[in-house]
Design a protein around this motif. Structure first.
Motif, PDB file in Angstrom:
ATOM      1  N   LYS A 245      51.158  38.881  33.193  1.00  0.00           N
ATOM      2  CA  LYS A 245      52.301  37.909  33.145  1.00  0.00           C
ATOM      3  C   LYS A 245      51.742  36.535  32.193  1.00  0.00           C
ATOM      4  O   LYS A 245      52.243  35.466  32.236  1.00  0.00           O
ATOM      5  CB  LYS A 245      52.531  37.626  34.567  1.00  0.00           C
ATOM      6  CG  LYS A 245      53.290  38.532  35.255  1.00  0.00           C
ATOM      7  CD  LYS A 245      53.780  38.181  36.583  1.00  0.00           C
ATOM      8  CE  LYS A 245      54.240  39.017  37.487  1.00  0.00           C
ATOM      9  NZ  LYS A 245      56.009  39.324  36.741  1.00  0.00           N
ATOM     10  N   ASN A 246      50.618  36.687  31.417  1.00  0.00           N
ATOM     11  CA  ASN A 246      50.108  35.576  30.876  1.00  0.00           C
ATOM     12  C   ASN A 246      49.847  34.347  31.725  1.00  0.00           C
ATOM     13  O   ASN A 246      50.018  33.246  31.093  1.00  0.00           O
ATOM     14  CB  ASN A 246      51.122  35.442  29.628  1.00  0.00           C
ATOM     15  CG  ASN A 246      51.088  36.361  28.617  1.00  0.00           C
ATOM     16  OD1 ASN A 246      50.120  36.997  28.218  1.00  0.00           O
ATOM     17  ND2 ASN A 246      52.387  36.632  28.196  1.00  0.00           N
TER      18      ASN A 246
ATOM     19  N   GLN B 160      47.003  38.620  34.153  1.00  0.00           N
ATOM     20  CA  GLN B 160      46.932  38.916  32.798  1.00  0.00           C
ATOM     21  C   GLN B 160      48.220  39.495  32.183  1.00  0.00           C
ATOM     22  O   GLN B 160      48.607  39.167  31.144  1.00  0.00           O
ATOM     23  CB  GLN B 160      45.713  40.045  32.496  1.00  0.00           C
ATOM     24  CG  GLN B 160      45.328  40.248  31.217  1.00  0.00           C
ATOM     25  CD  GLN B 160      44.306  41.415  31.156  1.00  0.00           C
ATOM     26  OE1 GLN B 160      44.557  42.395  31.834  1.00  0.00           O
ATOM     27  NE2 GLN B 160      43.447  41.089  30.116  1.00  0.00           N
TER      28      GLN B 160
ATOM     29  N   PRO C 176      46.691  32.564  32.877  1.00  0.00           N
ATOM     30  CA  PRO C 176      45.337  32.520  32.527  1.00  0.00           C
ATOM     31  C   PRO C 176      44.605  32.074  33.699  1.00  0.00           C
ATOM     32  O   PRO C 176      44.969  31.199  34.731  1.00  0.00           O
ATOM     33  CB  PRO C 176      44.888  31.451  31.726  1.00  0.00           C
ATOM     34  CG  PRO C 176      46.099  30.571  31.604  1.00  0.00           C
ATOM     35  CD  PRO C 176      47.260  31.456  32.037  1.00  0.00           C
TER      36      PRO C 176
END
Length: 424
Positions: free
Chosen positions: A144-145, A142, A147
């Motif tokens: 580190k983006n 989350q 998904p």
């Protein structure tokens, strides 16, 4: 809470390593590739975007096969990485996909190990099979983006009560997932009760029904059966310690009615192959090991299938299939593969790992449940051997259940595409 969880994980690490060593003594493959379990993985040479699928072991790898094939087809410019936790899962990945995908072991849920893994692999998204809720992994992704999708998710009432005791931390972990695809509406309700957002949780069905077996299997099985002659064949699949003794005692009773019986035993774990073959010999039986590559003659009473990846080949050679892990409190194994091949299926009383599937099969007369003793097992096997019509009806009922419950892979692919990949 996350700090406390991480501290406890560090304190438990010596015991985790001791367990790994113990498993390595029984199965030497556990001694291999230890650095990967701490995030030391080779940095990728390819610059193509990476889709990551985590499947703990053999069962999850099998369940994810249609999903992985669908991802490869829809996203041909992406590289696929599959992580597992067990050597048998790793071997299954290699058998199914070869060099078409990358494979490493998922590191332990330690911050430094997770950081190394994510930095080296740098996935654009991840799909976690079943309910592998590793807090540091999920929260790091989350941050580190990256998904993540929790796929084929199940959450028993008992597990949900456990998570409720740490409700704030559980909600933090679960809400880090932008997409949760559950097996049933009941699973969806339990995730919602733990704080998941309704728009992020979808009940899509069970991916384990997505069975794609080669059409040639039945032809290969017929060729094998023709060499055995017209014998009564019973397969005991994915057996565990404590079950073979019951099975061999049951087989002795079955032979009193069907003296031509050929029993196929497929131990779940490779490290037990020698022990199971030795046990059969101590019972005074004529034993053949599959790895010996010798003919199975009329004298052979038991064949120990001590090779990997051949269970699906031997299911259709049998008249009756018993699913192991269910005579002892292990929780059983998936009965869908023999059912997809039209076999009559028997399970013991301990099938709590596959409650929904097994009880559906029992309710539709597509499977038989026995007690955890030799007499009950022998009685069920004899009854099915004596009634070919019933065996056929059970096989047809199982195939119908599978047909009615397929489609979860396509629904999951559409959700991933709509919610994650296309948005990315």
């Amino acid at each position: 809470m996350r700090l406390l969880y991480t501290l406890l994980f560090y304190l438990a690490l010596p015991f985790i390593l001791l367990r790994l060593i113990w498993r390595g003594i029984k199965a030497p493959d556990y001694f291999k590739r230890w650095p990967e379990r701490f995030g030391f993985v080779a940095k990728r040479k390819s610059h193509s975007p990476l889709i990551w699928v985590h499947a703990v072991s053999v069962g999850e790898v099998e369940a994810s096969r249609p999903l992985i094939n669908g991802l490869r087809k829809q996203y041909p410019n992406h590289q696929l990485l599959i992580t597992t936790m067990t050597p048998t899962g790793s071997a299954r990945v290699g058998h199914l996909f070869g060099d078409k995908v990358e494979h490493v072991y998922l590191p332990y849920d330690l911050p430094f190990a997770i950081r190394r893994f994510l930095k080296a692999m740098h996935p654009v998204m991840g799909i976690i099979m079943e309910t592998e809720l590793w807090p540091n992994l999920l929260l790091s992704c989350q941050q580190k983006n990256i998904p993540l999708t929790l796929a084929n998710a199940r959450l028993s009432a008992r597990s949900a009560r456990g998570y409720q005791r740490l409700s704030a931390f559980s909600q933090q972990v679960i809400t880090s997932l932008p997409l949760i695809a559950t097996q049933t509406q009941a699973d969806r309700s339990r995730f919602l009760a733990l704080g998941a957002k309704p728009e992020n949780v979808h009940a899509i069905g069970n991916l384990k029904y997505e069975i794609a077996l080669p059409a040639s299997l039945n032809e290969q099985a017929e060729a094998i059966r023709s060499m055995w002659g017209n014998r009564s064949v019973w397969i005991a699949a994915s057996t565990h310690d404590g079950e073979e003794e019951i099975i061999l005692n049951a087989a002795k009773q079955v032979r009193s009615q069907f003296p031509d019986l050929l029993l196929l035993i497929v131990p779940r774990h490779p490290e037990r192959f020698d022990r199971v073959a030795g046990l059969c010999r101590r019972h005074g039986l004529h034993v053949l090991r599959r790895s010996e590559n010798k003919p199975c003659t009329s004298r052979t009473q038991v064949m120990v299938v001590d090779t990997m990846g051949e269970l699906t080949l031997f299911y259709p050679t049998a008249d009756v299939a018993f699913i192991g892990g269910s005579l002892i409190p292990h929780g059983g194994h998936n009965l869908l593969e023999p059912a997809a091949l039209g076999r009559a299926v028997i399970t013991g009383p301990h099938y709590f790992n596959f409650t929904e599937i097994t009880e559906l099969f029992l309710a539709q007369s597509a499977a038989v449940k026995v007690k955890a003793d030799a007499a009950s097992l022998a009685e069920a096997v004899c009854a099915l051997f004596a009634d070919p019509k019933r065996r056929s009806e059970m096989g047809e009922a199982g195939l119908e259940i599978i047909r009615k419950n397929q489609g979860a892979s396509n629904r999951l692919l559409n959700l991933v595409k709509r919610h994650i990949l296309d948005e990315g």
